[in-house]
Design a protein around this motif. Structure first.
Motif, mmCIF file in Angstrom:
data_model
loop_
_atom_site.group_PDB
_atom_site.id
_atom_site.type_symbol
_atom_site.label_atom_id
_atom_site.label_comp_id
_atom_site.label_asym_id
_atom_site.label_seq_id
_atom_site.Cartn_x
_atom_site.Cartn_y
_atom_site.Cartn_z
ATOM 1 N N VAL A 259 0.843 -1.205 0.000
ATOM 2 C CA VAL A 259 0.000 0.000 0.000
ATOM 3 C C VAL A 259 0.875 1.252 0.000
ATOM 4 C CG1 VAL A 259 -1.613 1.370 1.371
ATOM 5 C CG2 VAL A 259 -2.023 -1.068 1.036
ATOM 6 N N GLY A 260 1.827 1.323 0.952
ATOM 7 C CA GLY A 260 2.720 2.470 1.007
ATOM 8 C C GLY A 260 3.636 2.544 -0.196
ATOM 9 N N TYR A 261 4.136 1.400 -0.627
ATOM 10 C CA TYR A 261 5.031 1.331 -1.789
ATOM 11 C C TYR A 261 4.317 1.821 -3.041
ATOM 12 C CZ TYR A 261 8.542 -0.877 -4.886
ATOM 13 O OH TYR A 261 9.518 -1.131 -5.818
ATOM 14 N N GLY A 262 3.057 1.445 -3.180
ATOM 15 C CA GLY A 262 2.276 1.880 -4.332
ATOM 16 C C GLY A 262 2.113 3.388 -4.374
ATOM 17 N N GLU A 263 1.917 3.991 -3.204
ATOM 18 C CA GLU A 263 1.795 5.449 -3.158
ATOM 19 C C GLU A 263 3.117 6.127 -3.513
ATOM 20 O OE1 GLU A 263 -1.049 7.081 -2.854
ATOM 21 O OE2 GLU A 263 -1.932 5.074 -2.850
ATOM 22 N N LEU A 264 4.223 5.526 -3.112
ATOM 23 C CA LEU A 264 5.535 6.069 -3.450
ATOM 24 C C LEU A 264 5.783 5.956 -4.950
ATOM 25 C CD1 LEU A 264 7.793 7.353 -1.759
ATOM 26 C CD2 LEU A 264 8.952 5.143 -1.765
ATOM 27 N N ILE A 265 5.387 4.831 -5.546
ATOM 28 C CA ILE A 265 5.513 4.647 -6.992
ATOM 29 C C ILE A 265 4.723 5.724 -7.731
ATOM 30 C CG2 ILE A 265 4.899 3.123 -8.924
ATOM 31 C CD1 ILE A 265 5.384 0.753 -7.013
ATOM 32 N N ARG A 266 3.525 5.992 -7.245
ATOM 33 C CA ARG A 266 2.663 6.979 -7.892
ATOM 34 C C ARG A 266 3.248 8.403 -7.761
ATOM 35 N NH1 ARG A 266 -2.660 5.434 -9.009
ATOM 36 N NH2 ARG A 266 -2.668 3.850 -7.372
ATOM 37 N N ALA A 267 3.875 8.658 -6.617
ATOM 38 C CA ALA A 267 4.387 10.008 -6.355
ATOM 39 C C ALA A 267 5.726 10.273 -7.030
ATOM 40 C CB ALA A 267 4.531 10.216 -4.846
ATOM 41 N N ILE A 268 6.511 9.208 -7.280
ATOM 42 C CA ILE A 268 7.854 9.378 -7.852
ATOM 43 C C ILE A 268 7.945 8.539 -9.119
ATOM 44 C CG2 ILE A 268 10.339 9.199 -7.442
ATOM 45 C CD1 ILE A 268 9.718 9.222 -4.441
ATOM 46 N N PRO A 269 7.565 9.066 -10.269
ATOM 47 C CA PRO A 269 7.560 8.288 -11.502
ATOM 48 C C PRO A 269 8.968 7.986 -11.989
ATOM 49 C CG PRO A 269 7.060 10.580 -11.963
ATOM 50 C CD PRO A 269 7.092 10.443 -10.474
ATOM 51 N N GLY A 270 9.073 6.921 -12.819
ATOM 52 C CA GLY A 270 10.363 6.555 -13.396
ATOM 53 C C GLY A 270 10.772 5.164 -12.979
ATOM 54 N N ALA A 271 11.776 4.615 -13.681
ATOM 55 C CA ALA A 271 12.259 3.260 -13.412
ATOM 56 C C ALA A 271 13.348 3.294 -12.346
ATOM 57 C CB ALA A 271 12.790 2.628 -14.693
ATOM 58 N N GLY A 272 13.614 2.132 -11.741
ATOM 59 C CA GLY A 272 14.698 2.035 -10.779
ATOM 60 C C GLY A 272 14.296 1.441 -9.451
ATOM 61 N N ALA A 273 12.991 1.403 -9.153
ATOM 62 C CA ALA A 273 12.472 0.780 -7.922
ATOM 63 C C ALA A 273 13.205 1.314 -6.690
ATOM 64 C CB ALA A 273 12.550 -0.731 -8.027
ATOM 65 N N PHE A 274 13.785 0.424 -5.863
ATOM 66 C CA PHE A 274 14.433 0.844 -4.633
ATOM 67 C C PHE A 274 15.416 1.995 -4.876
ATOM 68 C CE2 PHE A 274 13.941 -3.746 -2.989
ATOM 69 C CZ PHE A 274 12.697 -3.458 -2.471
ATOM 70 N N TYR A 275 16.222 1.852 -5.923
ATOM 71 C CA TYR A 275 17.226 2.858 -6.268
ATOM 72 C C TYR A 275 16.586 4.228 -6.491
ATOM 73 C CZ TYR A 275 20.617 5.189 -9.399
ATOM 74 O OH TYR A 275 21.455 6.082 -10.002
ATOM 75 N N LYS A 276 15.550 4.255 -7.283
ATOM 76 C CA LYS A 276 14.882 5.514 -7.620
ATOM 77 C C LYS A 276 14.282 6.171 -6.383
ATOM 78 C CE LYS A 276 12.847 8.529 -10.397
ATOM 79 N NZ LYS A 276 13.589 9.421 -11.311
ATOM 80 N N TYR A 277 13.502 5.411 -5.628
ATOM 81 C CA TYR A 277 12.749 5.990 -4.527
ATOM 82 C C TYR A 277 13.648 6.429 -3.378
ATOM 83 C CZ TYR A 277 9.349 3.564 -7.348
ATOM 84 O OH TYR A 277 8.608 3.119 -8.417
ATOM 85 N N LEU A 278 14.643 5.610 -3.035
ATOM 86 C CA LEU A 278 15.541 5.970 -1.947
ATOM 87 C C LEU A 278 16.444 7.135 -2.340
ATOM 88 C CD1 LEU A 278 16.418 2.407 -0.602
ATOM 89 C CD2 LEU A 278 14.909 4.106 0.427
ATOM 90 N N SER A 279 16.756 7.249 -3.635
ATOM 91 C CA SER A 279 17.549 8.390 -4.108
ATOM 92 C C SER A 279 16.777 9.692 -3.953
ATOM 93 C CB SER A 279 17.935 8.206 -5.579
ATOM 94 O OG SER A 279 18.818 7.126 -5.746
ATOM 95 N N VAL A 280 15.505 9.677 -4.321
ATOM 96 C CA VAL A 280 14.688 10.887 -4.237
ATOM 97 C C VAL A 280 14.453 11.278 -2.781
ATOM 98 C CG1 VAL A 280 12.390 11.848 -4.696
ATOM 99 C CG2 VAL A 280 13.577 10.529 -6.462
#
Length: 468
Positions: A74-95
């Motif tokens: 649930v939380g991960y899905g909201e993070l995906i929606r808020a931070i577009p782009g590829a990279g998964a863990f890498y992308k989200y933790l970088s932002v």
């Protein structure tokens, strides 16, 4: 390595063509489910949980793990929606935490996916050989491992739509066989097939609870990988979060219900002893008793295809981490090149194939049995790495939405907070029981998680400071 670089550059001319695919929610969901390998988890992992874990309480442990992963999704899905782009863990933790932290997490994720791919390539070849020996085909595990890696390499270099067409029927077949087994148990046992005692607090918290929860969470590895297909999905802002939640819900429900039915069929009081006696044959014996020897043989063969589907899914995940890391200059840029016709990360796929092949070939050439020597260590290493990153991302969800003053408390605070607490406990339990996972008493073997810390700090120090 020189030969590898040459092969990459000669095979795929430098290009900045973007990855391309036409994946929808259904295809991405099944790609993610393939990484969880439902049939493999029920047939191979559950007996270990019954035997050395909390026995009949394993059903409850899978319920807790499923709820935990649903909260994570649930939380991960909201993070995906808020931070577009590829990279998964890498992308989200970088932002959320900065590019250097993201780079460290990316190295840990890549190492974890590679470790599990190594373990799956080994176990698929090993059990394919054992299964087909009973049918008079005796080619040896090395031959089957080579064929499995070769097929994975071919499909990994193909467009993701083609790989999805291969994985979809395999995953659907797994669900079908588990559904048939569950239905046959219910028809035979009636209400007794679902004993409430198996999901009671006393059963869940029985001695071995830590091991049971650890095995249950390990069965969900790879459910976060949907975000790696963002560049190859239709409407990724909707399909990626939707596929993640759907995959977790389907896998959680399947694991919980089927394992609860297995407990009901064998008996709450006898499941632990029966698992110790039958071990890996425990669930296969249920197929044989309820549906006949022919179906049991088919399931044994399908266990090999389940492991292969899981291998291909995790190979694709590792490939996309290599592709993104190379694109952002953490790896040689040649690995970011895409195939001009297939629009796939072909160079990254070849690189992953070579790494996996070397890690299996070296111990084999030295006379070690990779199944005994390599499989438990790589599986344990990948498990602790990915669960640790899932906990880290749950923290990132809370931190990110706190910055933007979002007030959807259940989705962006309560759910990720529950996931963070549960996954952090799971990391502790895995560390405390690491020797059980590796089946080794060696200090060197049981010290392998230090490698993940080294990789994280390497990324932290060497990571680019530019935003991802």
């Amino acid at each position: 390595m020189t030969e590898l670089t040459g092969a990459l550059s000669n095979t795929e001319p430098p290009t900045s063509v973007a990855l391309r695919g036409n994946l929808g929610i259904f295809q991405i969901t099944l790609l993610v489910i393939a990484a969880a390998a439902p049939l493999g988890a029920v047939v191979s992992a559950a007996p270990i949980g019954f035997m050395v874990g909390n026995g009949p309480g394993l059903a409850g442990a899978f319920l807790v793990a499923g709820l935990m992963m649903l909260c994570f999704s649930v939380g991960y899905g909201e993070l995906i929606r808020a931070i577009p782009g590829a990279g998964a863990f890498y992308k989200y933790l970088s932002v959320v935490f900065g590019a250097r932290v993201g780079a460290g997490a990316a190295w840990v994720a890549l190492a974890s996916y590679l470790a599990i791919a190594i373990s799956l390539a080994t176990v698929t070849g090993y059990f394919t050989d054992l299964t087909l020996q009973s049918l008079g085909i005796n080619w040896g595990w090395k031959t089957w491992t080579v064929l499995v890696i070769a097929l994975t390499a071919y499909l990994g270099r193909a467009n993701i739509d083609f790989a999805a067409k291969v994985l979809v029927p395999l995953v659907l077949a797994e669900f079908f066989m588990l559904f048939v087994l569950g239905l046959s148990i219910v028809m035979d046992k009636g209400n007794a097939a679902l004993p409430l005692q198996a999901i009671s607090v006393s059963a869940i918290t029985a001695p071995g609870m830590g091991v049971g929860l650890m095995i249950a969470l390990a069965a969900f590895l790879g459910v976060e990988s949907a975000a790696l297909y963002a560049m190859e999905a239709r409407r990724p802002e909707k399909s990626i979060p939707g596929a993640t939640r759907l995959a977790v819900a389907l896998v959680a429900a399947t694991y919980f219900v089927v394992i609860w039915l297995v407990v009901g069929d064998i008996g709450v009081d006898t499941i632990k002893e029966e698992a110790a006696t039958a071990q890996g044959e425990l669930v296969i014996n249920l197929f044989s008793r309820h549906l006949g020897g022919t179906v049991a043989t088919i399931v044994s063969i399908m266990l090999c295809t389940s492991n292969f589907a899981c291998l291909l899914s995790l190979h694709n995940a590792a490939t996309r981490y290599v592709h993104v890391l190379a694109r952002d200059k953490h790896l040689p840029s040649v690995l970011a090149n895409t195939h001009l016709q297939k629009k796939s990360p072909a160079n990254a796929s070849l690189f992953v194939t070579v790494l996996v092949s070397i890690c299996i070939a070296v111990p084999a050439s030295l006379g070690y049995d990779p199944f005994v020597f390599l499989f438990p260590v790589t599986l344990a290493l990948g498990t602790i790495g990915l669960i640790g990153l899932q906990a880290f991302v749950s923290l990132a969800v809370i931190a990110h939405f706190k910055k933007v003053s979002d007030r959807r408390y259940f989705r962006i605070l309560i759910s990720p907070l529950f996931a963070l607490g549960g996954l952090s406990v799971a990391v502790y339990l895995i560390c405390a029981n690491y020797g059980l996972l590796t089946a080794s008493e060696s200090v060197w073997v049981n010290g392998t998680p230090i490698l993940l810390l080294v990789l994280f700090f390497y990324g932290l120090i060497k990571g680019h400071s530019k935003p991802v």
